[in-house]
Design a protein around this motif. Structure first.
Motif, PDB file in Angstrom:
ATOM      1  N   LEU A  57       0.835  -1.205   0.000  1.00  0.00           N
ATOM      2  CA  LEU A  57       0.000   0.000   0.000  1.00  0.00           C
ATOM      3  C   LEU A  57       0.869   1.254   0.000  1.00  0.00           C
ATOM      4  CD1 LEU A  57      -2.860  -0.894   2.528  1.00  0.00           C
ATOM      5  CD2 LEU A  57      -2.977  -0.839   0.031  1.00  0.00           C
ATOM      6  N   HIS A  58       1.880   1.261   0.869  1.00  0.00           N
ATOM      7  CA  HIS A  58       2.732   2.443   0.983  1.00  0.00           C
ATOM      8  C   HIS A  58       3.684   2.593  -0.201  1.00  0.00           C
ATOM      9  CE1 HIS A  58       1.561   3.809   5.006  1.00  0.00           C
ATOM     10  NE2 HIS A  58       1.429   2.537   5.309  1.00  0.00           N
ATOM     11  N   ALA A  59       3.868   1.510  -0.962  1.00  0.00           N
ATOM     12  CA  ALA A  59       4.744   1.577  -2.130  1.00  0.00           C
ATOM     13  C   ALA A  59       4.043   2.183  -3.342  1.00  0.00           C
ATOM     14  CB  ALA A  59       5.262   0.184  -2.470  1.00  0.00           C
ATOM     15  N   MET A  60       2.727   2.377  -3.248  1.00  0.00           N
ATOM     16  CA  MET A  60       1.997   3.008  -4.348  1.00  0.00           C
ATOM     17  C   MET A  60       2.503   4.427  -4.577  1.00  0.00           C
ATOM     18  SD  MET A  60      -2.011   2.094  -3.713  1.00  0.00           S
ATOM     19  CE  MET A  60      -2.648   0.426  -3.766  1.00  0.00           C
ATOM     20  N   PRO A  61       2.412   4.935  -5.801  1.00  0.00           N
ATOM     21  CA  PRO A  61       2.725   6.352  -6.023  1.00  0.00           C
ATOM     22  C   PRO A  61       1.869   7.215  -5.107  1.00  0.00           C
ATOM     23  CG  PRO A  61       2.486   5.211  -8.114  1.00  0.00           C
ATOM     24  CD  PRO A  61       2.060   4.235  -7.052  1.00  0.00           C
ATOM     25  N   VAL A  64      -1.552   8.287  -6.283  1.00  0.00           N
ATOM     26  CA  VAL A  64      -2.567   7.238  -6.305  1.00  0.00           C
ATOM     27  C   VAL A  64      -3.129   7.020  -4.910  1.00  0.00           C
ATOM     28  CG1 VAL A  64      -3.004   4.786  -6.734  1.00  0.00           C
ATOM     29  CG2 VAL A  64      -1.531   6.083  -8.289  1.00  0.00           C
ATOM     30  N   LEU A  65      -2.233   6.935  -3.932  1.00  0.00           N
ATOM     31  CA  LEU A  65      -2.651   6.702  -2.551  1.00  0.00           C
ATOM     32  C   LEU A  65      -3.526   7.833  -2.044  1.00  0.00           C
ATOM     33  CD1 LEU A  65      -2.256   4.540  -0.406  1.00  0.00           C
ATOM     34  CD2 LEU A  65      -0.297   5.823   0.462  1.00  0.00           C
ATOM     35  N   TRP A  66      -3.127   9.078  -2.339  1.00  0.00           N
ATOM     36  CA  TRP A  66      -3.900  10.221  -1.879  1.00  0.00           C
ATOM     37  C   TRP A  66      -5.208  10.369  -2.648  1.00  0.00           C
ATOM     38  CZ3 TRP A  66      -3.853  12.650   2.467  1.00  0.00           C
ATOM     39  CH2 TRP A  66      -2.692  12.649   3.246  1.00  0.00           C
ATOM     40  N   SER A  67      -5.226   9.954  -3.890  1.00  0.00           N
ATOM     41  CA  SER A  67      -6.477   9.978  -4.651  1.00  0.00           C
ATOM     42  C   SER A  67      -7.483   9.014  -4.035  1.00  0.00           C
ATOM     43  CB  SER A  67      -6.216   9.587  -6.111  1.00  0.00           C
ATOM     44  OG  SER A  67      -5.414  10.550  -6.755  1.00  0.00           O
TER      45      SER A  67
END
Length: 223
Positions: A57-61, A64-67
């Motif tokens: 999850l934390h490796a996502m850009p 993307v994570l904030w979206s």
């Protein structure tokens, strides 16, 4: 364009439009619960499984994570705002048939506002309680240790279990409401979606509750 805007404004301000918005946002949150549960259940695979899930999850850009986070926040806020609007509208109504429906309402439906507030408080607590900031030797967040350590506290586990129980009551009526808004309210289908709502609440919320219970029983341990 003006016609489209006017139609959209009429839709979001009408009673049926608000019900549809509440149903759609509620369905999105119900789907998120299932996804969140699947991730949480990786704790039963051991430290490596849950930590790899968290790392993924934390490796996502970041965008993307904030979206995803902002999208979920927007859906939740819309759901809460329109639910409160419907509650206010219903309480101000004084027609006889609405009064009868209130008397015949289930406990879950009559406590939707209370359980919703409890869930909101729980979510805020959950965000601060489980930030996944404990690190392992390789620098990854050690979610396993965080979960085991937090739920080893009986008070933390008790609050979590009570909150999930409220969530179960809330989603039980929520699933019914989504199906009713979708038009599935005939006498033949109604018993089926009542069973579906109870199954969803029992299975999903029971699985969430199993995690702190497993920690307290020593099945999940940080040792």
């Amino acid at each position: 364009m003006n016609a489209i805007v006017q139609t959209a404004c009429k839709f979001v301000t009408s009673s049926i439009g608000r019900k549809i918005i509440v149903a759609v946002t509620g369905a999105c949150l119900l789907a998120f619960l299932v996804g969140h549960l699947i991730g949480n259940l990786t704790v039963y695979g051991g430290r490596e499984w849950i930590n790899n899930y968290a790392f993924g999850l934390h490796a996502m850009p970041s965008w993307v994570l904030w979206s995803i986070r902002l999208g979920l926040l927007a859906v939740a806020l819309i759901h809460v705002i329109y639910t409160l609007a419907l509650q206010y509208e219903n309480r101000n109504a004084r027609r006889q048939y609405e009064y009868r429906n209130t008397i015949q309402a289930t406990l879950s439906s009559r406590t939707m506002l209370v359980s919703g507030c409890m869930i909101l408080c729980f979510v805020l607590f959950h965000l601060f309680q489980f930030p996944a900031q404990v690190e392992t030797l390789d620098g990854r967040p050690d979610c396993y240790a965080l979960i085991a350590g937090a739920f080893a506290n009986p008070f933390c586990s008790a609050f979590y279990i009570i909150a999930i129980f409220c969530l179960g009551c809330h989603v039980c009526h929520g699933v019914e409401s989504v199906m009713q808004t979708a038009g599935l309210s005939t006498k033949k289908i109604r018993p089926l979606y009542k069973i579906a709502s109870w199954c969803y609440a029992v299975i999903v919320c029971g699985a969430f509750i199993s995690i702190p219970v497993s920690v307290l029983l020593g099945i999940i341990s940080n040792n």
